[in-house]
Design a protein around this motif. Structure first.
Motif, PDB file in Angstrom:
ATOM      1  N   VAL A  38       0.836  -1.210   0.000  1.00  0.00           N
ATOM      2  CA  VAL A  38       0.000   0.000   0.000  1.00  0.00           C
ATOM      3  C   VAL A  38       0.866   1.254   0.000  1.00  0.00           C
ATOM      4  N   VAL A  39       0.624   2.121  -0.973  1.00  0.00           N
ATOM      5  CA  VAL A  39       1.270   3.435  -1.029  1.00  0.00           C
ATOM      6  C   VAL A  39       0.423   4.391  -0.183  1.00  0.00           C
ATOM      7  N   ARG A  40       0.955   4.810   0.947  1.00  0.00           N
ATOM      8  CA  ARG A  40       0.203   5.663   1.854  1.00  0.00           C
ATOM      9  C   ARG A  40       0.059   7.081   1.285  1.00  0.00           C
ATOM     10  N   ASP A  41      -1.118   7.654   1.502  1.00  0.00           N
ATOM     11  CA  ASP A  41      -1.392   9.044   1.116  1.00  0.00           C
ATOM     12  C   ASP A  41      -1.016   9.307  -0.337  1.00  0.00           C
ATOM     13  N   ALA A  42      -1.449   8.398  -1.202  1.00  0.00           N
ATOM     14  CA  ALA A  42      -1.121   8.543  -2.627  1.00  0.00           C
ATOM     15  C   ALA A  42      -1.718   9.815  -3.215  1.00  0.00           C
ATOM     16  N   HIS A  43      -2.802  10.327  -2.644  1.00  0.00           N
ATOM     17  CA  HIS A  43      -3.446  11.533  -3.166  1.00  0.00           C
ATOM     18  C   HIS A  43      -2.592  12.778  -2.972  1.00  0.00           C
ATOM     19  N   THR A  44      -1.572  12.703  -2.115  1.00  0.00           N
ATOM     20  CA  THR A  44      -0.684  13.846  -1.889  1.00  0.00           C
ATOM     21  C   THR A  44       0.607  13.743  -2.689  1.00  0.00           C
ATOM     22  N   ARG A  45       0.772  12.697  -3.474  1.00  0.00           N
ATOM     23  CA  ARG A  45       2.024  12.448  -4.185  1.00  0.00           C
ATOM     24  C   ARG A  45       1.870  12.717  -5.679  1.00  0.00           C
ATOM     25  N   ASN A  46       2.987  13.063  -6.329  1.00  0.00           N
ATOM     26  CA  ASN A  46       2.997  13.147  -7.789  1.00  0.00           C
ATOM     27  C   ASN A  46       3.443  11.809  -8.367  1.00  0.00           C
ATOM     28  N   ALA A  47       3.474  11.724  -9.684  1.00  0.00           N
ATOM     29  CA  ALA A  47       3.803  10.449 -10.335  1.00  0.00           C
ATOM     30  C   ALA A  47       5.203   9.968  -9.959  1.00  0.00           C
ATOM     31  N   GLU A  48       6.136  10.914  -9.840  1.00  0.00           N
ATOM     32  CA  GLU A  48       7.517  10.537  -9.503  1.00  0.00           C
ATOM     33  C   GLU A  48       7.592   9.946  -8.098  1.00  0.00           C
ATOM     34  N   SER A  49       6.900  10.585  -7.147  1.00  0.00           N
ATOM     35  CA  SER A  49       6.910  10.094  -5.775  1.00  0.00           C
ATOM     36  C   SER A  49       6.207   8.745  -5.663  1.00  0.00           C
ATOM     37  N   ILE A  50       5.073   8.601  -6.349  1.00  0.00           N
ATOM     38  CA  ILE A  50       4.361   7.316  -6.326  1.00  0.00           C
ATOM     39  C   ILE A  50       5.236   6.222  -6.923  1.00  0.00           C
ATOM     40  N   GLY A  51       5.909   6.534  -8.042  1.00  0.00           N
ATOM     41  CA  GLY A  51       6.772   5.536  -8.685  1.00  0.00           C
ATOM     42  C   GLY A  51       7.902   5.083  -7.782  1.00  0.00           C
ATOM     43  N   ALA A  52       8.515   6.029  -7.051  1.00  0.00           N
ATOM     44  CA  ALA A  52       9.610   5.675  -6.148  1.00  0.00           C
ATOM     45  C   ALA A  52       9.112   4.781  -5.015  1.00  0.00           C
ATOM     46  N   GLU A  53       7.922   5.071  -4.486  1.00  0.00           N
ATOM     47  CA  GLU A  53       7.373   4.259  -3.408  1.00  0.00           C
ATOM     48  C   GLU A  53       6.969   2.870  -3.911  1.00  0.00           C
ATOM     49  N   ILE A  54       6.421   2.793  -5.108  1.00  0.00           N
ATOM     50  CA  ILE A  54       6.080   1.494  -5.696  1.00  0.00           C
ATOM     51  C   ILE A  54       7.336   0.642  -5.862  1.00  0.00           C
ATOM     52  N   ALA A  55       8.413   1.263  -6.351  1.00  0.00           N
ATOM     53  CA  ALA A  55       9.668   0.527  -6.539  1.00  0.00           C
ATOM     54  C   ALA A  55      10.212   0.027  -5.210  1.00  0.00           C
ATOM     55  N   ARG A  56      10.141   0.859  -4.174  1.00  0.00           N
ATOM     56  CA  ARG A  56      10.650   0.460  -2.848  1.00  0.00           C
ATOM     57  C   ARG A  56       9.848  -0.698  -2.271  1.00  0.00           C
ATOM     58  N   LEU A  57       8.520  -0.587  -2.340  1.00  0.00           N
ATOM     59  CA  LEU A  57       7.670  -1.639  -1.786  1.00  0.00           C
ATOM     60  C   LEU A  57       7.774  -2.927  -2.599  1.00  0.00           C
ATOM     61  N   THR A  58       7.946  -2.807  -3.907  1.00  0.00           N
ATOM     62  CA  THR A  58       8.098  -3.999  -4.747  1.00  0.00           C
ATOM     63  C   THR A  58       9.352  -4.775  -4.373  1.00  0.00           C
ATOM     64  N   GLU A  59      10.443  -4.064  -4.103  1.00  0.00           N
ATOM     65  CA  GLU A  59      11.682  -4.729  -3.705  1.00  0.00           C
ATOM     66  C   GLU A  59      11.514  -5.426  -2.360  1.00  0.00           C
ATOM     67  N   LEU A  60      10.823  -4.776  -1.422  1.00  0.00           N
ATOM     68  CA  LEU A  60      10.563  -5.425  -0.135  1.00  0.00           C
ATOM     69  C   LEU A  60       9.690  -6.665  -0.307  1.00  0.00           C
ATOM     70  N   ALA A  61       8.713  -6.585  -1.217  1.00  0.00           N
ATOM     71  CA  ALA A  61       7.847  -7.739  -1.478  1.00  0.00           C
ATOM     72  C   ALA A  61       8.646  -8.880  -2.088  1.00  0.00           C
ATOM     73  N   ARG A  62       9.551  -8.552  -2.988  1.00  0.00           N
ATOM     74  CA  ARG A  62      10.353  -9.586  -3.655  1.00  0.00           C
ATOM     75  C   ARG A  62      11.236 -10.334  -2.667  1.00  0.00           C
ATOM     76  N   THR A  63      11.751  -9.619  -1.669  1.00  0.00           N
ATOM     77  CA  THR A  63      12.632 -10.242  -0.682  1.00  0.00           C
ATOM     78  C   THR A  63      11.879 -10.746   0.546  1.00  0.00           C
ATOM     79  N   GLY A  64      10.548 -10.596   0.553  1.00  0.00           N
ATOM     80  CA  GLY A  64       9.754 -11.084   1.674  1.00  0.00           C
ATOM     81  C   GLY A  64       9.918 -10.282   2.943  1.00  0.00           C
ATOM     82  N   LYS A  65      10.235  -8.984   2.831  1.00  0.00           N
ATOM     83  CA  LYS A  65      10.496  -8.169   4.013  1.00  0.00           C
ATOM     84  C   LYS A  65       9.419  -7.121   4.270  1.00  0.00           C
TER      85      LYS A  65
END
Length: 474
Positions: A352-379
């Motif tokens: 879940v990307v928290r407070d996505a309504h306050t973010r621009n596309a660049e910020s949302i993309g960075a958070e998606i990438a961070r969470l995806t990496e954590l999901a891939r490693t099971g963390k």
């Protein structure tokens, strides 16, 4: 004199009541430090390394890898010695650890850790950690007043055998739950070896005895039943006796429960539309081709679609909601916490990307990438997998054009995105090859009608086809 302290599976938060032992990080006899991770467990939401709040020698472990334990069940026991005095005197009992991991004592005599998980550890700043010499630890284990048998050192089959000696006098059981469990499964407690203090029979001992009986019965049945035989499953479905059965637990079990609940409770409907994504792809290419100090990181298609969703939800807040079935109320939520489906080796998860309504596309993309990496490693932590208000599901990565996604309960809608591919398309009155994507919206028909859902989906499609529509509303 040393104490043997029992460390129980702590409350991992988010309403989780059990966890599966994935991997032990220590062996019986190992010396552990305060806050050292001792076991890796998998909950229905995430993989977690559990630290032990005690320092000392591991005297027993409870549960094999693959075993599910409820919150509060014993994990291991640790023999803890007292601090070494400056004059080399014998250890003092007053400096030993509290006897309960959940006591929350904040006194100076407490050696518990201040770095706690939910439901255990100390509630005050950590006391000064004491280093215990190996020779004193060896003596502490030998002098420990509580004798606990290393559970994992003995084969499971030895827990319950027909030739086991019968207890004389009262059976060492104090829990009515343990007695009732044994009675329900015809387990003779007089023939059971307890692994608790002074031979006390614990629930874990009865559970192991039950598994031993069941495994023995299953092995006997396999020997007596021909391989080609067909048996009736508990649900009445015929199945070959050698069919593989996979337990629905952990992440897979949590997904199954949530999807079943969604289909049971939510009267969902789906609408879809094909959209020409050529202009969106061109805009993305222009963004990522920009150079200079203000260029920023690359922007993904998913990030752009997520930003479009937040803009659409601002126009159609009916879909950023949930239904309180008990109160028979629609609850419209003030902020957008955007979930996105991610397929991992452990199964489908929705960070879940928290407070996505306050973010621009660049910020949302960075958070998606961070969470995806954590999901891939099971963390991913449980908190990072809960609290979503709307979900974006990009199943186009699997090479499919469309789908009717199941709503992520208790949310009210999910937008599905198929693959973007070249197709013949009428553009400005002429046939042309364009980049086309299918968008599908599954929504809870209780929160809105088709007009609202169609308006949401049409706005998303318009932003995909003409990104200037989105720019105009920013």
């Amino acid at each position: 004199m040393a104490q043997v302290l029992e460390f129980k599976l702590p409350d991992l938060g988010e309403g989780l009541t059990e966890a599966e032992i994935v991997r032990w990080l220590v062996e019986v006899g190992d010396v552990v430090a305060i806050d050292q991770p001792v076991v890796e467990v998998e909950t229905a939401k995430a993989m977690v390394e559990v630290p032990c709040p005690y320092g000392g020698v591991v005297t027993a472990r409870f549960g094999e890898e693959g075993t599910e334990l409820p919150v509060g069940a014993p994990l291991l026991t640790v023999a803890v010695g007292a601090a070494e005095g400056s004059s080399g005197s014998a250890p003092s009992p007053s400096s030993s650890l509290p006897s309960s991991p959940s006591s929350g004592s904040g006194t100076e005599s407490s050696g518990g850790s201040g770095n706690v998980l939910v439901g255990y550890g100390t509630g005050a700043p950590a006391a000064r950690r004491r280093r215990i010499r190996p020779d004193r630890l060896d003596r502490a284990v030998a002098e420990a007043p509580v004798s606990v048998a290393p559970v994992v050192a003995a084969p499971v089959a030895e827990v319950l055998v027909a030739e086991a000696p019968v207890h004389e006098g009262p059976v060492p059981v104090v829990s009515p739950l343990v007695r009732r469990l044994a009675r329900q499964h015809d387990i003779d407690l007089r023939r059971l070896a307890g692994s608790g203090p002074d031979g006390l029979i614990l629930r874990a001992d009865v559970d192991r005895a039950i598994r031993t009986v069941e495994e023995t019965a299953a092995a006997t049945a396999r020997v007596q039943t021909p391989v080609a035989a067909v048996v009736a499953a508990p649900n009445g479905v015929a199945a070959a006796s050698d069919a593989e059965r996979i337990p629905l637990r952990g992440v897979r079990g949590a997904v199954a429960d949530k999807l079943s609940r969604s289909r049971t409770e939510i009267p969902d409907a789906t609408c879809w539309v094909d959209a020409d994504a050529t202009e969106l792809m061109a805009v993305r290419a222009a963004m990522n081709a920009a150079t200079g100090p203000s260029a920023g990181p690359k922007v993904s298609v998913l990030a752009l679609l997520a930003r479009i969703c937040t803009a659409a939800l601002a126009r159609f807040p009916e879909l950023n909601a949930t239904v309180d079935t008990a109160a028979r109320e629609i609850v419209r939520l003030p902020g957008v916490h955007l979930g996105f489906a991610a397929q991992t080796e452990r199964g489908l998860v929705v960070p879940v990307v928290r407070d996505a309504h306050t973010r621009n596309a660049e910020s949302i993309g960075a958070e998606i990438a961070r969470l995806t990496e954590l999901a891939r490693t099971g963390k991913l932590s449980p908190a990072q997998l809960t609290g979503g208000t709307f979900t974006l599901n990009n199943y186009g990565v699997f090479g499919v054009d469309g789908s009717t996604p199941i709503i992520n309960h208790p949310e009210a809608a999910m937008l599905g995105v198929g693959r973007i591919m070249a197709k013949p398309w009428v553009h400005r009155g002429e046939l042309a090859v364009r980049q086309v994507v299918q968008l599908s919206l599954t929504f809870d028909h209780r929160v809105c009608d088709g007009g609202t859902a169609g308006g949401f989906l049409r706005y998303v499609a318009d932003c995909v086809e003409q990104p200037a529509v989105l720019l105009r509303t920013l």
